[in-house]
Scaffold this motif. Structure first.
Motif, PDB file in Angstrom:
ATOM      1  N   GLN A   1       0.839  -1.205   0.000  1.00 30.98           N
ATOM      2  CA  GLN A   1       0.000   0.000   0.000  1.00 30.98           C
ATOM      3  C   GLN A   1       0.868   1.246   0.000  1.00 30.98           C
ATOM      4  O   GLN A   1       0.627   2.197  -0.755  1.00 30.98           O
ATOM      5  CB  GLN A   1      -0.915  -0.013   1.217  1.00 30.98           C
ATOM      6  CG  GLN A   1      -1.759   1.247   1.382  1.00 30.98           C
ATOM      7  CD  GLN A   1      -1.851   1.689   2.827  1.00 30.98           C
ATOM      8  OE1 GLN A   1      -1.052   1.288   3.668  1.00 30.98           O
ATOM      9  NE2 GLN A   1      -2.826   2.521   3.112  1.00 30.98           N
ATOM     10  N   ASN A   2       1.910   1.245   0.828  1.00 26.28           N
ATOM     11  CA  ASN A   2       2.813   2.400   0.887  1.00 26.28           C
ATOM     12  C   ASN A   2       3.564   2.589  -0.428  1.00 26.28           C
ATOM     13  O   ASN A   2       3.730   3.718  -0.911  1.00 26.28           O
ATOM     14  CB  ASN A   2       3.801   2.227   2.034  1.00 26.28           C
ATOM     15  CG  ASN A   2       3.132   2.324   3.399  1.00 26.28           C
ATOM     16  OD1 ASN A   2       2.047   2.886   3.529  1.00 26.28           O
ATOM     17  ND2 ASN A   2       3.770   1.767   4.415  1.00 26.28           N
ATOM     18  N   GLN A   3       4.033   1.484  -1.001  1.00 26.56           N
ATOM     19  CA  GLN A   3       4.773   1.574  -2.253  1.00 26.56           C
ATOM     20  C   GLN A   3       3.918   2.133  -3.387  1.00 26.56           C
ATOM     21  O   GLN A   3       4.402   2.902  -4.227  1.00 26.56           O
ATOM     22  CB  GLN A   3       5.305   0.195  -2.654  1.00 26.56           C
ATOM     23  CG  GLN A   3       6.551  -0.239  -1.907  1.00 26.56           C
ATOM     24  CD  GLN A   3       7.161  -1.478  -2.529  1.00 26.56           C
ATOM     25  OE1 GLN A   3       6.456  -2.325  -3.076  1.00 26.56           O
ATOM     26  NE2 GLN A   3       8.478  -1.598  -2.442  1.00 26.56           N
ATOM     27  N   LEU A   4       2.660   1.730  -3.417  1.00 23.78           N
ATOM     28  CA  LEU A   4       1.763   2.165  -4.485  1.00 23.78           C
ATOM     29  C   LEU A   4       1.206   3.562  -4.246  1.00 23.78           C
ATOM     30  O   LEU A   4       0.563   4.138  -5.128  1.00 23.78           O
ATOM     31  CB  LEU A   4       0.617   1.161  -4.651  1.00 23.78           C
ATOM     32  CG  LEU A   4       1.027  -0.243  -5.111  1.00 23.78           C
ATOM     33  CD1 LEU A   4      -0.180  -1.174  -5.140  1.00 23.78           C
ATOM     34  CD2 LEU A   4       1.707  -0.205  -6.485  1.00 23.78           C
ATOM     35  N   GLY A   5       1.435   4.079  -3.049  1.00 24.66           N
ATOM     36  CA  GLY A   5       1.001   5.434  -2.749  1.00 24.66           C
ATOM     37  C   GLY A   5      -0.489   5.595  -2.556  1.00 24.66           C
ATOM     38  O   GLY A   5      -1.024   6.689  -2.711  1.00 24.66           O
ATOM     39  N   THR A   6      -1.169   4.511  -2.193  1.00 22.69           N
ATOM     40  CA  THR A   6      -2.607   4.603  -1.968  1.00 22.69           C
ATOM     41  C   THR A   6      -2.888   4.955  -0.513  1.00 22.69           C
ATOM     42  O   THR A   6      -2.047   4.766   0.361  1.00 22.69           O
ATOM     43  CB  THR A   6      -3.308   3.278  -2.307  1.00 22.69           C
ATOM     44  OG1 THR A   6      -2.993   2.306  -1.305  1.00 22.69           O
ATOM     45  CG2 THR A   6      -2.882   2.763  -3.666  1.00 22.69           C
ATOM     46  N   LYS A   7      -4.078   5.444  -0.271  1.00 22.55           N
ATOM     47  CA  LYS A   7      -4.482   5.834   1.083  1.00 22.55           C
ATOM     48  C   LYS A   7      -5.539   4.898   1.659  1.00 22.55           C
ATOM     49  O   LYS A   7      -6.220   5.232   2.623  1.00 22.55           O
ATOM     50  CB  LYS A   7      -5.024   7.270   1.072  1.00 22.55           C
ATOM     51  CG  LYS A   7      -4.036   8.311   0.543  1.00 22.55           C
ATOM     52  CD  LYS A   7      -2.785   8.381   1.403  1.00 22.55           C
ATOM     53  CE  LYS A   7      -1.829   9.451   0.893  1.00 22.55           C
ATOM     54  NZ  LYS A   7      -0.567   9.488   1.674  1.00 22.55           N
ATOM     55  N   VAL A   8      -5.681   3.713   1.072  1.00 20.03           N
ATOM     56  CA  VAL A   8      -6.698   2.764   1.535  1.00 20.03           C
ATOM     57  C   VAL A   8      -6.341   2.274   2.939  1.00 20.03           C
ATOM     58  O   VAL A   8      -5.262   1.712   3.149  1.00 20.03           O
ATOM     59  CB  VAL A   8      -6.800   1.555   0.588  1.00 20.03           C
ATOM     60  CG1 VAL A   8      -7.841   0.570   1.097  1.00 20.03           C
ATOM     61  CG2 VAL A   8      -7.144   2.006  -0.815  1.00 20.03           C
TER      62      VAL A   8
END
Length: 384
Positions: free
Chosen positions: A341-348
Protein backbone atom coordinates in the motif's frame (compact mmCIF):
# COMPACT_ATOMS: atom_id res chain seq x y z
CA UNK A 1 -29.27 -44.79 0.35
CA UNK A 2 -27.21 -45.96 3.36
CA UNK A 3 -25.48 -48.60 1.22
CA UNK A 4 -24.72 -45.98 -1.44
CA UNK A 5 -23.18 -43.62 1.14
CA UNK A 6 -21.17 -46.47 2.62
CA UNK A 7 -19.90 -47.37 -0.84
CA UNK A 8 -18.79 -43.79 -1.49
CA UNK A 9 -16.90 -43.59 1.80
CA UNK A 10 -15.29 -46.96 1.14
CA UNK A 11 -14.27 -45.81 -2.34
CA UNK A 12 -12.66 -42.73 -0.86
CA UNK A 13 -10.75 -44.79 1.68
CA UNK A 14 -9.47 -47.07 -1.10
CA UNK A 15 -8.45 -44.05 -3.13
CA UNK A 16 -6.46 -42.59 -0.25
CA UNK A 17 -4.66 -45.85 0.51
CA UNK A 18 -4.06 -47.04 -3.06
CA UNK A 19 -0.56 -47.39 -4.51
CA UNK A 20 0.31 -44.57 -6.88
CA UNK A 21 0.79 -45.18 -10.56
CA UNK A 22 4.31 -45.16 -11.99
CA UNK A 23 3.54 -41.96 -13.85
CA UNK A 24 1.89 -40.20 -10.91
CA UNK A 25 3.23 -37.08 -9.21
CA UNK A 26 4.33 -37.16 -5.57
CA UNK A 27 1.75 -35.87 -3.12
CA UNK A 28 2.62 -32.81 -1.06
CA UNK A 29 2.80 -32.96 2.73
CA UNK A 30 -0.62 -31.33 2.86
CA UNK A 31 -2.12 -33.94 0.56
CA UNK A 32 -0.49 -36.79 2.45
CA UNK A 33 -2.48 -35.75 5.54
CA UNK A 34 -5.68 -36.80 3.77
CA UNK A 35 -5.25 -40.33 5.11
CA UNK A 36 -5.16 -39.11 8.71
CA UNK A 37 -7.94 -36.64 8.06
CA UNK A 38 -10.15 -39.42 6.69
CA UNK A 39 -9.70 -41.37 9.91
CA UNK A 40 -10.61 -38.28 11.92
CA UNK A 41 -13.73 -37.23 9.99
CA UNK A 42 -14.52 -38.69 6.58
CA UNK A 43 -17.34 -36.18 6.04
CA UNK A 44 -14.88 -33.31 5.59
CA UNK A 45 -14.34 -34.62 2.05
CA UNK A 46 -17.46 -35.04 -0.07
CA UNK A 47 -16.94 -38.51 -1.56
CA UNK A 48 -19.76 -38.09 -4.09
CA UNK A 49 -18.34 -34.84 -5.46
CA UNK A 50 -14.86 -36.38 -5.59
CA UNK A 51 -16.20 -39.40 -7.46
CA UNK A 52 -18.07 -37.16 -9.93
CA UNK A 53 -14.93 -35.15 -10.56
CA UNK A 54 -12.88 -38.31 -11.08
CA UNK A 55 -15.30 -39.44 -13.81
CA UNK A 56 -15.10 -36.07 -15.57
CA UNK A 57 -11.30 -36.00 -15.27
CA UNK A 58 -11.00 -39.29 -17.14
CA UNK A 59 -12.93 -37.79 -20.06
CA UNK A 60 -10.49 -34.92 -20.49
CA UNK A 61 -8.78 -34.96 -23.90
CA UNK A 62 -6.48 -31.93 -23.89
CA UNK A 63 -5.02 -29.12 -21.81
CA UNK A 64 -7.72 -26.60 -22.71
CA UNK A 65 -10.47 -28.96 -21.64
CA UNK A 66 -8.60 -29.80 -18.43
CA UNK A 67 -8.18 -26.12 -17.60
CA UNK A 68 -11.87 -25.46 -18.14
CA UNK A 69 -12.86 -28.43 -15.99
CA UNK A 70 -10.62 -27.32 -13.13
CA UNK A 71 -11.86 -23.75 -13.35
CA UNK A 72 -15.44 -25.04 -13.22
CA UNK A 73 -14.68 -27.41 -10.35
CA UNK A 74 -12.88 -24.71 -8.38
CA UNK A 75 -15.79 -22.33 -8.88
CA UNK A 76 -18.28 -25.01 -7.86
CA UNK A 77 -16.32 -25.87 -4.71
CA UNK A 78 -15.94 -22.24 -3.62
CA UNK A 79 -19.63 -21.54 -4.29
CA UNK A 80 -20.88 -24.73 -2.65
CA UNK A 81 -18.97 -24.23 0.59
CA UNK A 82 -20.04 -20.58 0.72
CA UNK A 83 -23.64 -21.68 0.34
CA UNK A 84 -23.27 -24.19 3.18
CA UNK A 85 -21.68 -21.62 5.47
CA UNK A 86 -24.09 -18.79 4.67
CA UNK A 87 -27.11 -21.05 5.19
CA UNK A 88 -25.51 -22.45 8.37
CA UNK A 89 -26.17 -25.96 7.09
CA UNK A 90 -22.48 -26.53 7.86
CA UNK A 91 -20.71 -23.53 9.37
CA UNK A 92 -17.23 -24.91 8.81
CA UNK A 93 -14.16 -23.82 6.83
CA UNK A 94 -12.51 -27.25 6.82
CA UNK A 95 -14.49 -28.93 3.98
CA UNK A 96 -13.14 -26.33 1.53
CA UNK A 97 -9.56 -27.03 2.58
CA UNK A 98 -9.77 -30.81 2.57
CA UNK A 99 -11.88 -31.13 -0.59
CA UNK A 100 -9.36 -28.98 -2.44
CA UNK A 101 -6.54 -31.25 -1.33
CA UNK A 102 -8.49 -34.41 -2.23
CA UNK A 103 -9.08 -33.20 -5.77
CA UNK A 104 -5.44 -32.13 -6.18
CA UNK A 105 -4.29 -35.52 -4.89
CA UNK A 106 -6.54 -37.32 -7.36
CA UNK A 107 -5.16 -35.29 -10.26
CA UNK A 108 -1.62 -36.13 -9.24
CA UNK A 109 -2.45 -39.81 -9.02
CA UNK A 110 -4.17 -39.69 -12.42
CA UNK A 111 -2.04 -37.21 -14.42
CA UNK A 112 -3.39 -38.49 -17.75
CA UNK A 113 -1.01 -37.44 -20.53
CA UNK A 114 0.03 -34.13 -19.02
CA UNK A 115 3.60 -33.24 -18.16
CA UNK A 116 4.56 -32.11 -14.67
CA UNK A 117 4.77 -28.52 -15.92
CA UNK A 118 1.29 -28.70 -17.39
CA UNK A 119 -0.09 -30.31 -14.25
CA UNK A 120 1.48 -27.62 -12.08
CA UNK A 121 -0.24 -24.98 -14.18
CA UNK A 122 -3.58 -26.79 -14.05
CA UNK A 123 -3.37 -27.28 -10.29
CA UNK A 124 -2.62 -23.59 -9.88
CA UNK A 125 -5.81 -22.74 -11.77
CA UNK A 126 -7.87 -24.95 -9.49
CA UNK A 127 -6.10 -23.74 -6.35
CA UNK A 128 -6.66 -20.06 -7.12
CA UNK A 129 -10.28 -20.38 -8.21
CA UNK A 130 -11.21 -22.50 -5.18
CA UNK A 131 -9.72 -19.83 -2.91
CA UNK A 132 -12.01 -17.15 -4.34
CA UNK A 133 -9.29 -15.37 -6.33
CA UNK A 134 -11.39 -15.45 -9.50
CA UNK A 135 -14.51 -14.23 -7.69
CA UNK A 136 -13.34 -10.75 -6.64
CA UNK A 137 -16.17 -8.69 -8.06
CA UNK A 138 -18.16 -5.90 -6.44
CA UNK A 139 -21.64 -6.47 -7.78
CA UNK A 140 -23.69 -3.98 -5.78
CA UNK A 141 -23.80 -0.20 -5.92
CA UNK A 142 -22.80 0.35 -2.30
CA UNK A 143 -21.20 3.46 -0.83
CA UNK A 144 -18.19 1.49 0.43
CA UNK A 145 -16.21 -1.57 -0.63
CA UNK A 146 -14.21 -3.80 1.72
CA UNK A 147 -11.68 -6.53 0.95
CA UNK A 148 -10.56 -9.14 3.50
CA UNK A 149 -8.41 -12.25 3.50
CA UNK A 150 -8.48 -15.35 5.70
CA UNK A 151 -6.17 -18.35 6.11
CA UNK A 152 -6.36 -22.13 5.76
CA UNK A 153 -6.30 -24.28 8.90
CA UNK A 154 -2.71 -24.84 10.08
CA UNK A 155 -0.51 -26.80 12.53
CA UNK A 156 -2.49 -29.87 11.47
CA UNK A 157 0.11 -32.36 12.65
CA UNK A 158 -0.71 -31.22 16.16
CA UNK A 159 -4.45 -31.35 15.57
CA UNK A 160 -5.80 -32.78 12.33
CA UNK A 161 -9.27 -31.42 13.12
CA UNK A 162 -8.16 -27.81 13.42
CA UNK A 163 -10.43 -25.10 12.03
CA UNK A 164 -9.45 -21.49 11.32
CA UNK A 165 -12.04 -18.80 12.11
CA UNK A 166 -10.29 -16.34 9.77
CA UNK A 167 -10.98 -18.61 6.81
CA UNK A 168 -14.52 -19.14 7.99
CA UNK A 169 -15.01 -15.37 8.22
CA UNK A 170 -13.81 -15.00 4.63
CA UNK A 171 -16.24 -17.66 3.41
CA UNK A 172 -19.13 -16.28 5.43
CA UNK A 173 -18.64 -12.61 4.54
CA UNK A 174 -17.66 -12.90 0.87
CA UNK A 175 -20.24 -11.09 -1.24
CA UNK A 176 -22.14 -9.83 1.79
CA UNK A 177 -23.53 -6.30 2.02
CA UNK A 178 -23.34 -4.82 5.50
CA UNK A 179 -24.92 -1.59 6.73
CA UNK A 180 -24.56 0.88 9.57
CA UNK A 181 -26.59 4.08 9.94
CA UNK A 182 -27.78 3.85 6.36
CA UNK A 183 -24.29 3.45 4.88
CA UNK A 184 -23.76 0.17 3.02
CA UNK A 185 -20.57 -1.68 2.17
CA UNK A 186 -19.97 -4.80 0.09
CA UNK A 187 -17.33 -7.29 1.21
CA UNK A 188 -15.18 -9.44 -1.04
CA UNK A 189 -12.95 -12.10 0.51
CA UNK A 190 -10.43 -14.81 -0.31
CA UNK A 191 -8.50 -17.47 1.62
CA UNK A 192 -4.71 -17.64 1.33
CA UNK A 193 -2.43 -20.63 1.98
CA UNK A 194 -0.24 -21.15 5.03
CA UNK A 195 2.91 -21.74 3.00
CA UNK A 196 6.15 -19.76 3.11
CA UNK A 197 6.90 -20.54 -0.55
CA UNK A 198 3.71 -18.88 -1.77
CA UNK A 199 4.55 -15.72 0.18
CA UNK A 200 8.14 -15.73 -1.15
CA UNK A 201 6.80 -16.07 -4.69
CA UNK A 202 4.75 -12.89 -4.30
CA UNK A 203 1.25 -14.33 -3.94
CA UNK A 204 0.14 -11.59 -1.55
CA UNK A 205 1.46 -8.79 -3.74
CA UNK A 206 -0.09 -10.33 -6.87
CA UNK A 207 -3.41 -10.63 -5.08
CA UNK A 208 -3.51 -7.17 -3.53
CA UNK A 209 -1.92 -4.97 -6.20
CA UNK A 210 -5.06 -4.99 -8.41
CA UNK A 211 -7.17 -4.25 -5.32
CA UNK A 212 -5.16 -1.14 -4.49
CA UNK A 213 -4.67 -0.01 -8.06
CA UNK A 214 -8.34 -0.44 -8.91
CA UNK A 215 -9.09 2.64 -6.84
CA UNK A 216 -12.50 1.47 -5.64
CA UNK A 217 -11.82 -0.45 -2.41
CA UNK A 218 -12.18 1.58 0.80
CA UNK A 219 -10.63 -0.82 3.33
CA UNK A 220 -8.33 -3.86 3.25
CA UNK A 221 -8.06 -6.13 6.26
CA UNK A 222 -6.09 -9.33 6.48
CA UNK A 223 -7.37 -11.74 9.14
CA UNK A 224 -5.83 -14.70 10.96
CA UNK A 225 -6.24 -16.72 14.15
CA UNK A 226 -4.29 -15.39 17.11
CA UNK A 227 -4.66 -15.05 20.85
CA UNK A 228 -7.31 -14.78 23.58
CA UNK A 229 -9.17 -11.75 22.23
CA UNK A 230 -9.21 -9.72 19.03
CA UNK A 231 -5.96 -7.87 18.35
CA UNK A 232 -5.62 -5.09 15.80
CA UNK A 233 -1.91 -5.31 15.00
CA UNK A 234 -0.56 -1.77 14.85
CA UNK A 235 3.11 -2.39 14.02
CA UNK A 236 3.79 -5.44 11.79
CA UNK A 237 7.44 -6.48 11.55
CA UNK A 238 9.52 -7.40 8.54
CA UNK A 239 11.12 -10.64 9.73
CA UNK A 240 10.24 -14.28 10.36
CA UNK A 241 11.22 -15.53 13.80
CA UNK A 242 9.02 -18.49 14.68
CA UNK A 243 10.14 -22.11 14.64
CA UNK A 244 6.62 -23.31 13.79
CA UNK A 245 6.37 -24.98 10.37
CA UNK A 246 4.00 -24.02 7.59
CA UNK A 247 1.47 -26.46 6.15
CA UNK A 248 4.19 -28.15 4.08
CA UNK A 249 6.27 -28.64 7.26
CA UNK A 250 8.77 -26.09 5.95
CA UNK A 251 10.44 -24.00 8.66
CA UNK A 252 10.77 -20.24 8.40
CA UNK A 253 14.53 -20.40 8.89
CA UNK A 254 14.34 -17.69 11.52
CA UNK A 255 14.50 -17.71 15.31
CA UNK A 256 13.98 -15.12 18.04
CA UNK A 257 17.75 -14.80 18.27
CA UNK A 258 18.29 -14.63 14.50
CA UNK A 259 15.13 -13.49 12.66
CA UNK A 260 15.29 -13.61 8.87
CA UNK A 261 13.87 -11.51 6.06
CA UNK A 262 11.59 -13.27 3.59
CA UNK A 263 11.83 -13.16 -0.20
CA UNK A 264 9.86 -11.57 -2.99
CA UNK A 265 10.29 -13.13 -6.44
CA UNK A 266 13.78 -14.37 -5.61
CA UNK A 267 15.04 -11.17 -4.00
CA UNK A 268 15.26 -10.23 -0.33
CA UNK A 269 12.12 -8.35 0.66
CA UNK A 270 12.88 -4.64 0.82
CA UNK A 271 11.33 -2.17 3.25
CA UNK A 272 11.50 -0.79 6.77
CA UNK A 273 11.81 -3.08 9.77
CA UNK A 274 8.34 -2.03 10.96
CA UNK A 275 5.29 -0.47 9.31
CA UNK A 276 2.10 0.92 10.83
CA UNK A 277 -1.47 -0.01 10.08
CA UNK A 278 -4.17 2.50 9.14
CA UNK A 279 -7.34 0.74 10.27
CA UNK A 280 -10.01 2.92 11.95
CA UNK A 281 -9.16 1.34 15.28
CA UNK A 282 -11.28 3.55 17.54
CA UNK A 283 -14.39 2.83 15.51
CA UNK A 284 -13.67 -0.90 15.31
CA UNK A 285 -13.27 -1.12 19.08
CA UNK A 286 -16.94 -0.17 19.41
CA UNK A 287 -17.96 -3.54 17.96
CA UNK A 288 -20.01 -5.41 20.52
CA UNK A 289 -19.44 -9.11 21.08
CA UNK A 290 -17.96 -11.75 23.32
CA UNK A 291 -14.37 -10.54 23.01
CA UNK A 292 -12.30 -7.43 23.61
CA UNK A 293 -10.94 -5.59 20.58
CA UNK A 294 -7.38 -4.59 21.50
CA UNK A 295 -5.19 -1.99 19.83
CA UNK A 296 -2.06 -4.12 20.10
CA UNK A 297 1.15 -2.07 20.30
CA UNK A 298 3.50 -4.87 21.35
CA UNK A 299 6.57 -5.67 19.28
CA UNK A 300 9.91 -7.34 19.94
CA UNK A 301 13.25 -6.05 18.67
CA UNK A 302 16.74 -7.51 18.82
CA UNK A 303 18.14 -4.42 20.49
CA UNK A 304 15.53 -3.69 23.18
CA UNK A 305 13.35 -6.78 23.52
CA UNK A 306 9.62 -6.25 24.07
CA UNK A 307 8.33 -2.74 23.47
CA UNK A 308 4.99 -0.95 23.29
CA UNK A 309 5.70 2.11 21.16
CA UNK A 310 3.00 4.71 20.64
CA UNK A 311 4.62 6.02 17.46
CA UNK A 312 6.30 4.23 14.56
CA UNK A 313 9.23 6.64 14.86
CA UNK A 314 10.09 5.09 18.23
CA UNK A 315 11.15 1.95 16.33
CA UNK A 316 13.70 3.70 14.12
CA UNK A 317 17.00 1.82 14.14
CA UNK A 318 15.47 -1.31 15.68
CA UNK A 319 15.64 -4.79 14.12
CA UNK A 320 12.32 -6.61 14.07
CA UNK A 321 12.07 -9.95 15.84
CA UNK A 322 8.29 -9.96 15.85
CA UNK A 323 5.68 -7.40 14.99
CA UNK A 324 2.30 -7.04 16.60
CA UNK A 325 1.19 -10.13 14.72
CA UNK A 326 4.19 -12.22 15.83
CA UNK A 327 6.88 -13.69 13.60
CA UNK A 328 4.75 -16.03 11.47
CA UNK A 329 2.66 -15.60 8.32
CA UNK A 330 -0.08 -13.71 10.17
CA UNK A 331 2.36 -10.91 10.83
CA UNK A 332 3.89 -11.23 7.38
CA UNK A 333 0.68 -10.86 5.41
CA UNK A 334 0.01 -7.68 7.37
CA UNK A 335 3.51 -6.36 6.74
CA UNK A 336 3.38 -7.16 3.03
CA UNK A 337 -0.06 -5.60 2.53
CA UNK A 338 0.91 -2.35 4.28
CA UNK A 339 4.30 -2.26 2.53
CA UNK A 340 2.58 -2.66 -0.83
CA UNK A 341 0.00 0.00 0.00
CA UNK A 342 2.81 2.40 0.89
CA UNK A 343 4.77 1.57 -2.25
CA UNK A 344 1.76 2.17 -4.48
CA UNK A 345 1.00 5.43 -2.75
CA UNK A 346 -2.61 4.60 -1.97
CA UNK A 347 -4.48 5.83 1.08
CA UNK A 348 -6.70 2.76 1.53
CA UNK A 349 -6.93 1.95 5.27
CA UNK A 350 -5.08 -1.34 5.70
CA UNK A 351 -4.30 -3.59 8.64
CA UNK A 352 -4.66 -6.94 10.36
CA UNK A 353 -7.27 -8.51 12.61
CA UNK A 354 -6.08 -11.36 14.83
CA UNK A 355 -9.05 -13.43 15.99
CA UNK A 356 -9.36 -15.35 19.25
CA UNK A 357 -7.76 -18.78 19.06
CA UNK A 358 -9.85 -21.93 18.98
CA UNK A 359 -8.88 -25.52 19.64
CA UNK A 360 -9.81 -28.00 16.91
CA UNK A 361 -13.35 -27.01 15.89
CA UNK A 362 -15.82 -25.05 17.98
CA UNK A 363 -19.03 -24.18 16.18
CA UNK A 364 -20.42 -21.68 18.68
CA UNK A 365 -17.10 -19.92 19.18
CA UNK A 366 -16.60 -19.73 15.42
CA UNK A 367 -20.00 -18.07 15.04
CA UNK A 368 -19.24 -15.57 17.81
CA UNK A 369 -15.91 -14.68 16.20
CA UNK A 370 -17.32 -14.24 12.70
CA UNK A 371 -20.24 -12.16 14.00
CA UNK A 372 -17.89 -9.83 15.85
CA UNK A 373 -15.64 -9.42 12.79
CA UNK A 374 -18.74 -8.37 10.85
CA UNK A 375 -19.57 -5.88 13.60
CA UNK A 376 -16.04 -4.46 13.44
CA UNK A 377 -16.34 -3.94 9.71
CA UNK A 378 -19.73 -2.28 10.17
CA UNK A 379 -18.25 0.13 12.69
CA UNK A 380 -15.40 0.86 10.29
CA UNK A 381 -17.80 1.98 7.53
CA UNK A 382 -18.51 5.39 9.04
CA UNK A 383 -14.82 6.06 9.65
CA UNK A 384 -13.45 5.30 6.18
Amino acid sequence: MKNKSKLLVTSLALFLSANTYATSISLSVEEQRLTEQHKYDATLVNAKDLSDFAEQWLLVKDYTQAKQLLHTEGTRLWSEIKSQVKSHSRFDDRPLYWQRLAIKAHIKKQPLKFSETELASLLEVFENVSRGYADIDYRYNTAKQIFITGFDPFLLDKNIGQSNPSGLAAISLDGKVIELNGVKAEINAVIVPVRYEDFDNGEIESLLAPIYLGGNVDLVSTVSMGREHFDLERFPGKRRSVTAPDNLNVLSGGTKEAPIISKLAGETLSGDEFVEFSLPVTAMQKAKGKYQVIDNLKVVTLEKGELQPKLLAELDGQTAVSGGGGGYLSNEISYRSIRLQNQLGTKVPTGHIHTPRIKEFDNETNKAIVNQIEEMLKQAIAAI
